[in-house]
Design an enzyme around this catalytic site. Structure first.
Site, PDB file in Angstrom:
ATOM      1  N   THR A  12      63.426  21.284  20.242  1.00 49.48           N
ATOM      2  CA  THR A  12      64.885  21.371  20.147  1.00 49.48           C
ATOM      3  C   THR A  12      65.224  21.381  18.697  1.00 49.48           C
ATOM      4  OG1 THR A  12      65.011  20.370  22.327  1.00 49.48           O
ATOM      5  CG2 THR A  12      66.937  20.424  21.029  1.00 49.48           C
ATOM      6  N   SER A  54      57.591  21.493  22.639  1.00 47.57           N
ATOM      7  CA  SER A  54      56.374  20.826  23.014  1.00 47.57           C
ATOM      8  C   SER A  54      55.587  20.592  23.946  1.00 47.57           C
ATOM      9  CB  SER A  54      56.799  19.099  22.358  1.00 47.57           C
ATOM     10  OG  SER A  54      57.615  18.473  23.171  1.00 47.57           O
ATOM     11  N   THR A  85      60.897  16.622  21.490  1.00 47.63           N
ATOM     12  CA  THR A  85      61.002  15.245  22.138  1.00 47.63           C
ATOM     13  C   THR A  85      60.118  15.116  23.295  1.00 47.63           C
ATOM     14  OG1 THR A  85      62.942  15.613  23.363  1.00 47.63           O
ATOM     15  CG2 THR A  85      63.397  14.966  21.177  1.00 47.63           C
ATOM     16  N   ASP A  86      59.787  16.155  24.330  1.00 48.65           N
ATOM     17  CA  ASP A  86      59.220  15.825  25.292  1.00 48.65           C
ATOM     18  C   ASP A  86      57.775  15.293  25.187  1.00 48.65           C
ATOM     19  OD1 ASP A  86      61.379  17.024  26.590  1.00 48.65           O
ATOM     20  OD2 ASP A  86      60.697  18.839  27.002  1.00 48.65           O
TER      21      ASP A  86
HETATM   22  N1  ASP Z   1      61.776  20.836  25.444  1.00 48.55           N
HETATM   23  C1  ASP Z   1      61.782  20.408  24.072  1.00 48.55           C
HETATM   24  C2  ASP Z   1      60.443  20.044  23.298  1.00 48.55           C
HETATM   25  O1  ASP Z   1      59.916  19.128  23.583  1.00 48.55           O
HETATM   26  C3  ASP Z   1      62.893  19.000  24.021  1.00 48.55           C
HETATM   27  C4  ASP Z   1      63.203  18.566  22.762  1.00 48.55           C
HETATM   28  O2  ASP Z   1      62.513  18.868  21.633  1.00 48.55           O
HETATM   29  O3  ASP Z   1      64.128  17.697  22.952  1.00 48.55           O
HETATM   30  O4  ASP Z   1      60.035  20.942  22.599  1.00 48.55           O
END
Ligand code: ASP
Length: 335
Positions: A12, A54, A85-86
């Site tokens: 993100t 991710s 974050t995932d």
């Molecule tokens: N879907 C995103 C990822 O993990 C979520 C994030 O980065 O917060 O790449």
């Protein structure tokens, strides 16, 4: 002046709306143009490793990133990885194992809102990560929402809130507050020990969440398909059914054939203990290997990493009775 390498992998943090949803699209150069610290504070070097949500990060990326960090450790004072974050807790856990006793700080961060969104948390998280990288504290950490956590103890626990990560069954390594950066020195990884890069893994593993009515045939299916290890998320302290849906016969059989079967809890907090209930003692007697209070992410990546080094079930069991990077509290009861 200190040098910090920034490795951009996407998430993100570097996403833009592309017509089919948010997807990574901002380059490392755009990131540093916006976020470079005071010129006399440190020098940032940025590299675009990949530009992925991710969910698409794979174990081979962990191998390559750990090798890149190992080379960087000779020339840089710290590394910051911008990551979705995932899957961040999995990457942080695996890098903790692949980069045992890494001699520099390796900091993973990301954000819940893209860098160019109003109210974004990306700027704050990035600056906190760079600050932590400048401390020189060895080890792999996640820095997020002003918290500093050991990489191998971190889980993503919230999908939308800015405070998305927690340190599980282990104290936080530090935080940023009105007094600045406060580190909890007693929980940082040992600053001694010689560095060894060990970027091996096997991805022939399965995670099995037990539910009432689960069919035991799954084990012979996994064994026949060549899976090399299984992590069972049992009920509560680690209970596994042995009556109507008797998993134990299959666990016993698979263990006897040399397949390591790990047993932990579906509950996120307070860990497993196979010594309390009959449902725990019996699974242990059938060869179930306890994972104590490890996170799901650390258990999965440790299993992959161990299987990269040996296929011997006894050796794997010894690995799981070893605390490498503060990923586990080995309680006497479970030993
Ligand atoms: N879907 C995103 C990822 O993990 C979520 C994030 O980065 O917060 O790449």
């Amino acid at each position: 002046m200190k040098k910090i390498l920034i490795i951009n992998t996407g998430g993100t943090f570097s996403s833009v709306e592309n017509g089919s949803g948010l997807a990574p699209g901002i380059s490392g150069e755009q990131i540093t143009d916006l976020l470079s610290p005071e010129p006399d504070m440190c020098r940032l070097k940025i590299e675009d490793y990949c530009s992925l949500d991710s969910a698409n990060i794979s174990p081979d990326d962990w191998r390559k990133i750990s090798q890149r960090i190992s080379r960087a450790a000779e020339a840089c004072d710290g590394v910051v990885i911008i990551h979705g974050t995932d899957v961040m807790a999995y990457t942080a856990s695996m890098l903790s194992f692949m980069l045992l006793h890494v001699p520099i700080p390796v900091i993973l961060t990301g954000s819940q809102l893209p860098l160019f969104a109003s109210m974004t948390d990306a700027v704050d998280n990035f600056q906190s990560a760079v600050q932590m990288a400048l401390t020189g504290k060895k080890g792999v950490y996640v820095v997020f929402s002003r918290k500093i956590m050991l990489g191998c103890r971190t889980s993503k626990v919230r999908t939308v809130s800015f405070d998305a990560f927690e340190s599980i069954n282990y104290p936080q390594a530090g935080e940023f507050n009105a007094k600045g950066l406060q580190l909890n020195e007693s929980v940082l990884p040992g600053q001694e020990g010689s560095f060894s890069l060990c970027p091996v893994y096997s991805d022939k593993i399965a995670v099995l969440k037990v539910f009432p009515g689960i069919s035991p045939d799954i084990f012979s299916y996994l064994y026949d398909k060549g899976y090399e290890g299984v992590f069972i998320e049992g009920f509560g302290l680690g209970g596994v059914p042995f009556m109507k849906n008797n998993l134990l016969r299959e666990i016993d059989r698979a263990s006897a054939k040399g397949m390591p079967i790990l047993v932990g809890s579906q509950c996120r907090y307070e860990g497993s203990d196979l010594s309390v209930y009959e449902t725990g003692q019996r699974v242990k007697a059938c060869g179930g290997i306890p994972v104590y209070d490890m996170t799901q992410e650390a258990t999965v990546t440790k299993l992959m990493w161990c299987l990269g080094q040996t296929k011997d079930r006894g050796e794997i069991q010894r690995f799981f009775q070893t605390n490498f990077v503060n990923e586990v509290t080995l309680t006497c009861k479970n030993k």
